[in-house]
Design an enzyme around this catalytic site. Structure first.
Site, PDB file in Angstrom:
ATOM      1  CE  LYS A 225     117.434  44.784  67.762  1.00 21.40           C
ATOM      2  NZ  LYS A 225     116.874  44.958  66.107  1.00 21.40           N
ATOM      3  CD  GLU A 270     110.158  41.424  62.414  1.00 19.71           C
ATOM      4  OE1 GLU A 270     111.007  41.656  62.444  1.00 19.71           O
ATOM      5  OE2 GLU A 270     109.804  41.863  63.924  1.00 19.71           O
TER       6      GLU A 270
END
Length: 474
Positions: A225, A270
């Site tokens: 990723k 987050e």
């Protein structure tokens, strides 16, 4: 003047401030951490620490512990965020020239569980009393400033209100967003009168080429990723006012943590790490769907999100990578840890996210419970904002982004002398670069199967909170 930090904390009983913590966001130099009308607001500066490089977190930790070790603390409230407090913002990259910082304010207002308190922090050796603290607060706020009204409401209705406000202020036309190469890209944006919006380090075409290059690297097996960010720059002749932006974000995005530190402003969904006593918690996000994609679809919007987001193998794979990244790095500091077996869908006014909450009971390491900054040193950067493996992803980010992220995607938050603190990841944010100029950032997780055009559209969805708060609707 003394070399010893002195602090006084007491309840704000009998003092009414409607609107909770956001009602104190009345100055552009305010330090801010707010969620659901609670949090901390700081004014002035009593001390500051700055650092760059790979040891910035540990150097800040040493400075803070030394500062508070001999502090004279009077605290009749004794909640997380009382006593000595510092606000902080750290650069994303160890190679960044941007200075990471801890700032100790002169005055801190706190709101938690319907309780409000005031802390004064000083190195002066004069009287430190409730009267002196209240007088200092009044000086910072100005007469009646804490009664400034705040926009109410969240969800889709809040976004519609922002669009209407922007339309009435602007000329009502579609605008071209010039790229740095390859000509202009037309975006359905409405700007406040005289405002301009430009792409930053890369044009849209060049950024999509970077995404394609990242996917190609992933397919070689070099990494799983990669997170690629991009920037846009807004110029607003009427002025960029941090206090206005913060109040708008706090009202529209109540489920996010609204932050403001030295011109860095935003509302992050987050949580990198939250520490209260020996309990640490984190909220991990990876996997995003623009809520506008549900328009015209059959069924309830949440059903659409469940089907398209939670049912996507690509999105779930990206999310699992992010969870594993955090739990693996947190494990050495924990004697017990648990996370959701299945991610849940976090609903925000602009997007849906796949989200998971992680909770850990901290263990002693070398005879001490780890501090917030020690945990951040171990956790940052997670796969959610960098990629995996971290070193490979970090090198590829520097090669493809052509951008110093500065504080974007770095830790932002606060800590106290007792070891408590809340540190989000500086997402959905911007840096105010001048009285009329602000640079916005957004990033996307890239995995095998990512499509450059779809990732570009996702960045515009993530720009939306800041665009709306600036009076620019998308």
């Amino acid at each position: 003047m003394t070399s010893t930090l002195r602090t006084l904390t007491f309840p704000l009983n009998g003092h009414q401030y409607s609107g909770g913590l956001p009602s104190f966001l009345v100055r552009d130099d305010v330090l801010c951490w707010s969620r659901r009308e609670a949090g901390l607001a700081g004014f002035g500066e009593t001390a500051r620490f700055t650092a760059t490089g790979p040891d910035r977190f540990l150097e800040a930790d040493i400075w803070w512990r030394h500062l508070v070790l001999e502090a004279e603390v009077t605290d009749s409230v004794e909640l997380p965020g009382t006593g000595p407090v510092a606000f902080g913002s750290f650069a994303f990259s160890k190679t960044s020239a941007h200075e990471s910082r801890l700032i100790v304010p002169e005055i801190v207002v706190g709101v938690r569980d319907n309780q409000a308190w005031l802390t004064q922090l000083t190195f002066d050796d004069g009287p430190l009393t409730e009267e002196t603290a209240l007088a200092a607060l009044d000086r910072w706020l100005g007469s009646g400033a804490a009664g400034t009204p705040v926009t109410e409401g969240t969800g889709e209705g809040a976004g519609e209100g922002a669009t209407a406000a922007a339309d009435s202020a602007g000329d009502g036309t579609r605008v071209s967003v010039p790229g740095t190469a390859g000509g202009a890209v037309v975006r359905p944006l409405r700007l406040a009168a005289g405002a301009t919006l430009h792409t930053g380090s890369l044009s849209e075409e060049a950024w999509m080429d970077a995404v394609a290059a990242g996917v190609a690297e992933i397919r070689t097996g070099a990494l799983e990723k990669l997170v690629l960010a991009r920037d846009v720059v807004a110029t607003i002749p009427a002025g960029v006012h941090a206090a206005d932006v913060l109040r708008e974000l706090a009202a529209r995005y109540r489920e996010c943590w609204t932050y403001g530190v030295d011109g860095l402003v935003g509302a992050t969904p987050e949580m990198l790490i939250q520490v209260e006593g020996r309990t640490a918690q984190a909220r991990v996000l990876a996997g995003t769907l623009d809520r506008r994609d549900a328009h015209g679809e059959d069924g309830a919007p949440m059903d659409y999100a469940t089907r398209v987001l939670a049912g996507s193998e690509k999105q779930r794979h990206e999310h699992e990578i992010a969870i594993q990244s955090l739990t693996r790095q947190l494990a050495p500091f924990s004697e017990a840890m648990n996370a959701h077996d299945e991610p849940f869908i976090l609903e925000l006014p602009n997007v849906w996210h796949l989200a998971s909450d992680v909770k850990a009971e901290l263990t002693e390491v070398e005879g001490h419970v780890p501090t917030c900054l020690a945990l951040i040193n171990a956790l940052h950067p997670t796969a959610a904002v960098c990629g995996t493996p971290t070193l490979v992803a970090g090198e590829l980010i520097r090669k493809l982004e052509h951008l110093d992220r500065g504080p974007y995607a770095g830790p932002v938050g606060w800590l106290d002398a007792a070891g408590n603190g809340e540190w989000g990841i500086a997402l959905r944010g911007a840096v105010i670069e001048s009285p009329e100029t602000v640079r916005l950032y957004a990033g996307c997780g890239i995995v095998d199967g990512s499509q450059p055009e779809a990732e570009l559209a996702e960045t515009w969805a993530k720009f939306r909170p800041m665009l709306e708060s600036l009076g620019i609707s998308s």
